[in-house]
Design a protein around this motif. Structure first.
Motif, PDB file in Angstrom:
ATOM      1  N   LEU A   1      15.859   1.800  -8.232  1.00 21.29           N
ATOM      2  CA  LEU A   1      15.429   1.353  -6.914  1.00 21.29           C
ATOM      3  C   LEU A   1      15.029   2.588  -6.113  1.00 21.29           C
ATOM      4  CD1 LEU A   1      15.217  -1.117  -4.989  1.00 21.29           C
ATOM      5  CD2 LEU A   1      17.574  -0.633  -4.288  1.00 21.29           C
ATOM      6  N   HIS A   2      13.791   2.591  -5.601  1.00 23.81           N
ATOM      7  CA  HIS A   2      13.256   3.730  -4.847  1.00 23.81           C
ATOM      8  C   HIS A   2      13.192   3.355  -3.366  1.00 23.81           C
ATOM      9  CE1 HIS A   2      12.078   5.378  -8.738  1.00 23.81           C
ATOM     10  NE2 HIS A   2      11.381   4.286  -8.987  1.00 23.81           N
ATOM     11  N   VAL A   3      14.003   3.976  -2.564  1.00 25.94           N
ATOM     12  CA  VAL A   3      14.006   3.729  -1.121  1.00 25.94           C
ATOM     13  C   VAL A   3      13.525   5.005  -0.444  1.00 25.94           C
ATOM     14  CG1 VAL A   3      15.365   3.002   0.864  1.00 25.94           C
ATOM     15  CG2 VAL A   3      15.946   2.141  -1.417  1.00 25.94           C
ATOM     16  N   GLY A   4      12.287   4.987   0.008  1.00 24.71           N
ATOM     17  CA  GLY A   4      11.677   6.229   0.457  1.00 24.71           C
ATOM     18  C   GLY A   4      11.596   7.174  -0.727  1.00 24.71           C
ATOM     19  N   ALA A   5      11.960   8.422  -0.515  1.00 27.37           N
ATOM     20  CA  ALA A   5      11.933   9.401  -1.605  1.00 27.37           C
ATOM     21  C   ALA A   5      13.261   9.451  -2.349  1.00 27.37           C
ATOM     22  CB  ALA A   5      11.599  10.778  -1.037  1.00 27.37           C
ATOM     23  N   ARG A   6      14.168   8.528  -2.041  1.00 24.77           N
ATOM     24  CA  ARG A   6      15.504   8.530  -2.636  1.00 24.77           C
ATOM     25  C   ARG A   6      15.587   7.454  -3.718  1.00 24.77           C
ATOM     26  NH1 ARG A   6      20.731   9.219   1.283  1.00 24.77           N
ATOM     27  NH2 ARG A   6      22.385   9.324  -0.286  1.00 24.77           N
ATOM     28  N   THR A   7      16.101   7.820  -4.888  1.00 19.20           N
ATOM     29  CA  THR A   7      16.175   6.912  -6.036  1.00 19.20           C
ATOM     30  C   THR A   7      17.628   6.696  -6.445  1.00 19.20           C
ATOM     31  OG1 THR A   7      14.001   7.562  -6.869  1.00 19.20           O
ATOM     32  CG2 THR A   7      15.522   6.600  -8.459  1.00 19.20           C
ATOM     33  N   VAL A   8      17.986   5.422  -6.707  1.00 23.22           N
ATOM     34  CA  VAL A   8      19.326   5.075  -7.173  1.00 23.22           C
ATOM     35  C   VAL A   8      19.200   4.069  -8.312  1.00 23.22           C
ATOM     36  CG1 VAL A   8      20.403   5.472  -4.922  1.00 23.22           C
ATOM     37  CG2 VAL A   8      19.580   3.172  -5.518  1.00 23.22           C
ATOM     38  N   LEU A   9      20.285   3.853  -9.048  1.00 22.29           N
ATOM     39  CA  LEU A   9      20.307   2.770 -10.024  1.00 22.29           C
ATOM     40  C   LEU A   9      20.319   1.448  -9.267  1.00 22.29           C
ATOM     41  CD1 LEU A   9      20.573   2.305 -13.156  1.00 22.29           C
ATOM     42  CD2 LEU A   9      22.999   1.877 -12.711  1.00 22.29           C
TER      43      LEU A   9
ATOM     44  N   TYR B   1      -3.615   8.834  -7.386  1.00 22.00           N
ATOM     45  CA  TYR B   1      -3.043   8.684  -6.056  1.00 22.00           C
ATOM     46  C   TYR B   1      -4.089   8.981  -4.979  1.00 22.00           C
ATOM     47  CZ  TYR B   1       1.808   8.322  -7.676  1.00 22.00           C
ATOM     48  OH  TYR B   1       2.975   7.904  -8.257  1.00 22.00           O
ATOM     49  N   ALA B   2      -3.989   8.247  -3.876  1.00 23.25           N
ATOM     50  CA  ALA B   2      -4.807   8.549  -2.704  1.00 23.25           C
ATOM     51  C   ALA B   2      -4.243   9.788  -2.012  1.00 23.25           C
ATOM     52  CB  ALA B   2      -4.799   7.368  -1.741  1.00 23.25           C
ATOM     53  N   ALA B   3      -5.127  10.649  -1.534  1.00 20.44           N
ATOM     54  CA  ALA B   3      -4.676  11.868  -0.857  1.00 20.44           C
ATOM     55  C   ALA B   3      -3.818  11.532   0.360  1.00 20.44           C
ATOM     56  CB  ALA B   3      -5.887  12.708  -0.442  1.00 20.44           C
ATOM     57  N   SER B   4      -4.164  10.448   1.046  1.00 14.16           N
ATOM     58  CA  SER B   4      -3.395  10.056   2.226  1.00 14.16           C
ATOM     59  C   SER B   4      -1.965   9.667   1.853  1.00 14.16           C
ATOM     60  CB  SER B   4      -4.074   8.882   2.932  1.00 14.16           C
ATOM     61  OG  SER B   4      -4.213   7.777   2.043  1.00 14.16           O
ATOM     62  N   TYR B   5      -1.791   9.088   0.665  1.00 13.49           N
ATOM     63  CA  TYR B   5      -0.440   8.711   0.232  1.00 13.49           C
ATOM     64  C   TYR B   5       0.346   9.947  -0.194  1.00 13.49           C
ATOM     65  CZ  TYR B   5       3.329   5.991  -1.811  1.00 13.49           C
ATOM     66  OH  TYR B   5       4.574   5.452  -2.087  1.00 13.49           O
ATOM     67  N   GLN B   6      -0.305  10.845  -0.881  1.00 15.09           N
ATOM     68  CA  GLN B   6       0.370  12.074  -1.285  1.00 15.09           C
ATOM     69  C   GLN B   6       0.816  12.899  -0.081  1.00 15.09           C
ATOM     70  OE1 GLN B   6      -2.803  13.498  -4.008  1.00 15.09           O
ATOM     71  NE2 GLN B   6      -1.191  13.648  -5.568  1.00 15.09           N
ATOM     72  N   ALA B   7       0.139  12.714   1.043  1.00 18.31           N
ATOM     73  CA  ALA B   7       0.479  13.470   2.242  1.00 18.31           C
ATOM     74  C   ALA B   7       1.686  12.905   2.977  1.00 18.31           C
ATOM     75  CB  ALA B   7      -0.723  13.519   3.182  1.00 18.31           C
ATOM     76  N   LEU B   8       2.097  11.686   2.640  1.00 19.89           N
ATOM     77  CA  LEU B   8       3.260  11.089   3.304  1.00 19.89           C
ATOM     78  C   LEU B   8       4.524  11.861   2.915  1.00 19.89           C
ATOM     79  CD1 LEU B   8       2.474   7.291   2.797  1.00 19.89           C
ATOM     80  CD2 LEU B   8       2.157   8.655   4.877  1.00 19.89           C
ATOM     81  N   ARG B   9       5.421  12.038   3.850  1.00 18.43           N
ATOM     82  CA  ARG B   9       6.582  12.898   3.610  1.00 18.43           C
ATOM     83  C   ARG B   9       7.673  12.209   2.807  1.00 18.43           C
ATOM     84  NH1 ARG B   9       8.738  15.944   8.773  1.00 18.43           N
ATOM     85  NH2 ARG B   9       9.997  16.847   7.098  1.00 18.43           N
ATOM     86  N   ALA B  10       7.916  10.923   3.025  1.00 20.80           N
ATOM     87  CA  ALA B  10       9.078  10.279   2.411  1.00 20.80           C
ATOM     88  C   ALA B  10       8.688   9.002   1.684  1.00 20.80           C
ATOM     89  CB  ALA B  10      10.140   9.983   3.467  1.00 20.80           C
TER      90      ALA B  10
ATOM     91  N   PRO C   1       7.871   6.934  -1.958  1.00 18.49           N
ATOM     92  CA  PRO C   1       8.223   7.026  -3.373  1.00 18.49           C
ATOM     93  C   PRO C   1       6.995   7.172  -4.255  1.00 18.49           C
ATOM     94  CG  PRO C   1       8.282   4.748  -2.671  1.00 18.49           C
ATOM     95  CD  PRO C   1       7.993   5.558  -1.442  1.00 18.49           C
ATOM     96  N   SER C   2       7.198   7.743  -5.421  1.00 16.57           N
ATOM     97  CA  SER C   2       6.156   7.709  -6.446  1.00 16.57           C
ATOM     98  C   SER C   2       6.004   6.283  -6.937  1.00 16.57           C
ATOM     99  CB  SER C   2       6.526   8.618  -7.621  1.00 16.57           C
ATOM    100  OG  SER C   2       6.606   9.969  -7.224  1.00 16.57           O
ATOM    101  N   LEU C   3       4.839   5.976  -7.482  1.00 15.87           N
ATOM    102  CA  LEU C   3       4.640   4.669  -8.094  1.00 15.87           C
ATOM    103  C   LEU C   3       5.630   4.480  -9.232  1.00 15.87           C
ATOM    104  CD1 LEU C   3       2.858   2.127  -8.046  1.00 15.87           C
ATOM    105  CD2 LEU C   3       1.349   3.272  -9.682  1.00 15.87           C
ATOM    106  N   SER C   4       5.936   5.570  -9.938  1.00 10.74           N
ATOM    107  CA  SER C   4       6.871   5.530 -11.054  1.00 10.74           C
ATOM    108  C   SER C   4       7.425   6.922 -11.309  1.00 10.74           C
ATOM    109  CB  SER C   4       6.162   5.029 -12.320  1.00 10.74           C
ATOM    110  OG  SER C   4       6.990   5.159 -13.453  1.00 10.74           O
TER     111      SER C   4
END
Length: 467
Positions: free
Chosen positions: A315-323, A33-42, A44-47
């Motif tokens: 489905l990952h919408v921001g940091a929220r995951t649903v079926l 992961y890029a440090a700039s991406y890890q710093a984002l608050r909301a 999603p993970s790649l997986s």
């Protein structure tokens, strides 16, 4: 182009640089992961299998994940490798060329490039789409509009391609910057009316109340296609569609595509249910768990024999995951003779420990409820409801599709759906008081709809006195 001993691709997620794929000299691919991406608050993970709070991920999870971005069809991969002069059709090699529009919000490009650097899209005339449908029917490895520089990658086995639909209804071939919005399908090669069966199954499932991707039929000159609206795209009025991140269950579990079937060592119902319980946001867990249970029951009722792990997604919408909504639903009960379904069909995932449709009954459904973490009485209600409604929902779903589905075939679909629904109801029945009724966990029995004293009585559960 010869393989390089050391190479890198950048991975972008919803327009943000998520990190880098690195191929080592021996061919192993890792992701950081890029440090700039890890710093984002909301964000999603790649997986689920590669959480973003962990910076580097080993080949054991990275390589299966990127492999699942590509078609399952090895002939498609070989065609792409030849087209781009790649010596080997590895996922890393192919994504260099075809990764600009993958499933979900993922875009894979050579290191240092940005996906918006390429041209956006090319308008397509009806005749061009018709010509490509003919080409795909003649050779189902011909997925891309190669003459227009199409750059998309989708999972799955059957022939398909992705286009973007404009606000005015026109069709365009995205070439990197723009996102595709719809997937065109022609069905499984050699299986008559399989595209129509998918259309009808998807519509019937939606009529039963399941969350299902929107689907329609379309004609281009003399060529028919089933067109599925992508649930991983969010179309804004008059502007370019936004990508929403999703991943199939093999990706989320860190499995290769070869393990998509439970019989090949892939996940079963309990494994998927445990993943959902672990990954889905607490606010959405009850709904996602129930949706998964409904999908499992539907695949039993409809004889969804190809409902494997890659046909379920998160489905990952921001940091929220649903079926994710259901997709790629095809009822074998519409395509196969009733006896073949009854005595030979097997599910892709065991239901309560059993694959064979002929062996499934109330006790397996009760075990499945425990695997899914849902109430057994509720699941039995769902099964009876779906089984009794299946013929009518198939009839309604097929209505109006006379060009795609000739009248005699539509009638055959309905007759086979009726036979399948009756088989499921019969599988749930036990002898009770000299008659037949369906076993409901908790001591009640299902009384099918019938006539009494000239009046219609709807199907209902009957509780025995004293219980």
């Amino acid at each position: 182009m010869a393989d390089r001993a050391d190479d890198r691709h950048d991975v972008w997620l919803d327009g943000a640089h998520a990190g880098t794929l690195h191929r080592a000299r021996g061919g192993d691919v890792t992701f950081a992961y890029a440090a700039s991406y890890q710093a984002l608050r909301a964000a999603p993970s790649l997986s689920v299998s590669m959480p973003r709070h962990v910076t580097e991920h080993a080949p054991e999870v990275t390589m299966p994940w990127i492999d699942n971005l590509l078609p399952d069809n090895d002939a498609v991969r070989a065609r792409w490798a030849a087209q781009f002069d790649e010596r080997r059709p590895t996922a890393f090699n192919l994504l260099r060329h075809m990764g600009a529009d993958c499933a979900g919000a993922v875009q894979v490009v050579p290191a240092g490039e940005q996906p918006q650097d390429g041209a956006g899209s090319t308008p397509l005339a009806e005749a061009e789409i018709a010509a490509h449908l003919r080409e795909l029917r003649a050779d189902d490895s011909s997925w891309a509009f190669e003459q227009h520089g199409g750059r998309f990658s989708l999972g799955g086995q059957q022939g398909k391609f992705a286009l973007a639909r404009g606000a005015d209804g026109s069709w365009h071939q995205p070439t990197g910057r723009g996102a595709s919005t719809h997937i065109f399908k022609i069905g499984v090669d050699g299986v008559a009316h399989s595209a129509a069966a998918e259309l009808v199954t998807m519509r019937a499932a939606r009529a039963l109340g399941l969350s299902v991707a929107s689907v329609e039929s379309a004609w281009f000159e003399d060529q028919a296609a089933v067109v599925v609206e992508r649930f991983d795209r969010l179309a804004a009025d008059g502007s370019r569609a936004r990508r929403l991140h999703q991943e199939d269950m093999c990706q989320a579990l860190g499995l290769w595509r070869s393990a998509k079937y439970e019989s090949d060592g892939g996940p079963g119902v309990r494994d998927v249910a445990q993943l959902v319980a672990r990954a889905v946001d607490r606010r959405d867990l009850a709904r996602s768990r129930d949706d998964l249970a409904r999908a499992v029951v539907l695949n039993w009722v409809a004889a969804g024999t190809d409902a494997h792990a890659k046909n379920l997604a998160l489905l990952h919408v921001g940091a929220r995951t649903v079926l994710a909504p259901l997709y790629d639903l095809v009822s074998a009960s519409l395509l196969w003779p009733a006896d073949e379904v009854r005595y030979k069909a097997r599910l892709a995932m065991k239901l309560g420990g059993e694959y064979r449709l002929r062996a499934l009954g109330a006790r397996h459904l009760e075990r499945a409820a425990a695997d899914l973490g849902v109430d057994a009485v509720w699941l039995a209600d769902v099964a009876v409801s779906y089984a009794t409604a299946w013929p009518d929902t198939v009839r309604d779903a097929a209505a109006g599709e006379h060009d795609l589905l000739p009248g005699d075939v539509a009638g055959q679909f309905v007759d086979r759906a009726a036979a399948r629904g009756a088989d499921v109801v019969r599988a749930l029945r036990v002898r009770a008081g000299g008659g037949e009724a369906s076993a409901r966990p908790g001591g009640a029995t299902w009384v099918p709809a019938h006539e009494r004293a000239g009046r219609s009585v709807v199907g209902h559960w009957r509780t025995h006195p004293g219980r």
